[in-house]
Write a protein that holds these residues in place. Structure first.
Motif, PDB file in Angstrom:
ATOM      1  N   ALA A 119       0.837  -1.204   0.000  1.00 48.42           N
ATOM      2  CA  ALA A 119       0.000   0.000   0.000  1.00 48.42           C
ATOM      3  C   ALA A 119       0.868   1.248   0.000  1.00 48.42           C
ATOM      4  CB  ALA A 119      -0.904  -0.014   1.221  1.00 48.42           C
ATOM      5  N   SER A 120       0.358   2.288  -0.620  1.00 49.01           N
ATOM      6  CA  SER A 120       1.080   3.551  -0.586  1.00 49.01           C
ATOM      7  C   SER A 120       0.630   4.311   0.654  1.00 49.01           C
ATOM      8  CB  SER A 120       0.807   4.364  -1.848  1.00 49.01           C
ATOM      9  OG  SER A 120      -0.575   4.604  -1.962  1.00 49.01           O
ATOM     10  N   GLU A 121       1.559   4.976   1.313  1.00 50.74           N
ATOM     11  CA  GLU A 121       1.246   5.716   2.522  1.00 50.74           C
ATOM     12  C   GLU A 121       1.308   7.202   2.255  1.00 50.74           C
ATOM     13  OE1 GLU A 121       3.514   4.571   5.932  1.00 50.74           O
ATOM     14  OE2 GLU A 121       3.361   2.447   5.465  1.00 50.74           O
ATOM     15  N   THR A 122       0.439   7.935   2.946  1.00 48.22           N
ATOM     16  CA  THR A 122       0.483   9.390   2.853  1.00 48.22           C
ATOM     17  C   THR A 122       0.857   9.961   4.205  1.00 48.22           C
ATOM     18  OG1 THR A 122      -1.873   9.593   3.354  1.00 48.22           O
ATOM     19  CG2 THR A 122      -1.261   9.506   1.015  1.00 48.22           C
ATOM     20  N   THR A 123       1.399  11.164   4.157  1.00 50.90           N
ATOM     21  CA  THR A 123       1.776  11.907   5.346  1.00 50.90           C
ATOM     22  C   THR A 123       1.082  13.256   5.263  1.00 50.90           C
ATOM     23  OG1 THR A 123       3.950  10.846   5.367  1.00 50.90           O
ATOM     24  CG2 THR A 123       3.739  12.904   6.594  1.00 50.90           C
ATOM     25  N   GLN A 126       2.264  11.921  -0.692  1.00 48.68           N
ATOM     26  CA  GLN A 126       2.587  10.505  -0.804  1.00 48.68           C
ATOM     27  C   GLN A 126       4.093  10.362  -1.015  1.00 48.68           C
ATOM     28  OE1 GLN A 126       1.190   8.588  -4.437  1.00 48.68           O
ATOM     29  NE2 GLN A 126       0.488   6.842  -3.245  1.00 48.68           N
ATOM     30  N   GLN A 127       4.726   9.547  -0.174  1.00 47.22           N
ATOM     31  CA  GLN A 127       6.167   9.327  -0.293  1.00 47.22           C
ATOM     32  C   GLN A 127       6.508   8.528  -1.544  1.00 47.22           C
ATOM     33  OE1 GLN A 127       8.457  10.710   1.386  1.00 47.22           O
ATOM     34  NE2 GLN A 127       7.770  11.059   3.465  1.00 47.22           N
TER      35      GLN A 127
END
Length: 92
Positions: free
Chosen positions: A2-6, A75-76
């Protein structure tokens, strides 16, 4: 994977992320007024946006960012692990 957001309001973190991806602070042309910058954007090379953008300085960009109580969600990396420039300006 999954892609992670900050989500952040930290000026140094925002500037580092934007500049690491070749981006520049900007506002939408024609939206500025006597109080300063208009609708904020981040301009990345090859960006798909259709708005005409005016590049502005970080000080002006962050003044409007704070005045509007915004935060940057970014998104990193993409789900496939490649670098990402996905971002949104959101309310704090």
């Amino acid at each position: 994977m999954a892609s992670e957001t900050t989500t952040t309001t930290d000026h140094d973190e925002i500037r580092r992320w934007v500049e690491a991806h070749g981006g520049r602070p900007a506002s939408v042309s024609g939206t500025e007024n006597a109080e300063g910058a208009g609708v904020l954007r981040i301009d990345f090379p090859g960006g798909a946006g259709t708005d005409q953008l005016d590049h502005i300085g970080w000080d002006e960009w962050f003044a409007k960012f704070d005045q509007e109580n915004l935060a940057l969600l970014y998104q990193q990396e993409k789900a496939d692990g490649s670098d990402s420039t996905f971002h949104k300006l959101v309310s704090r």
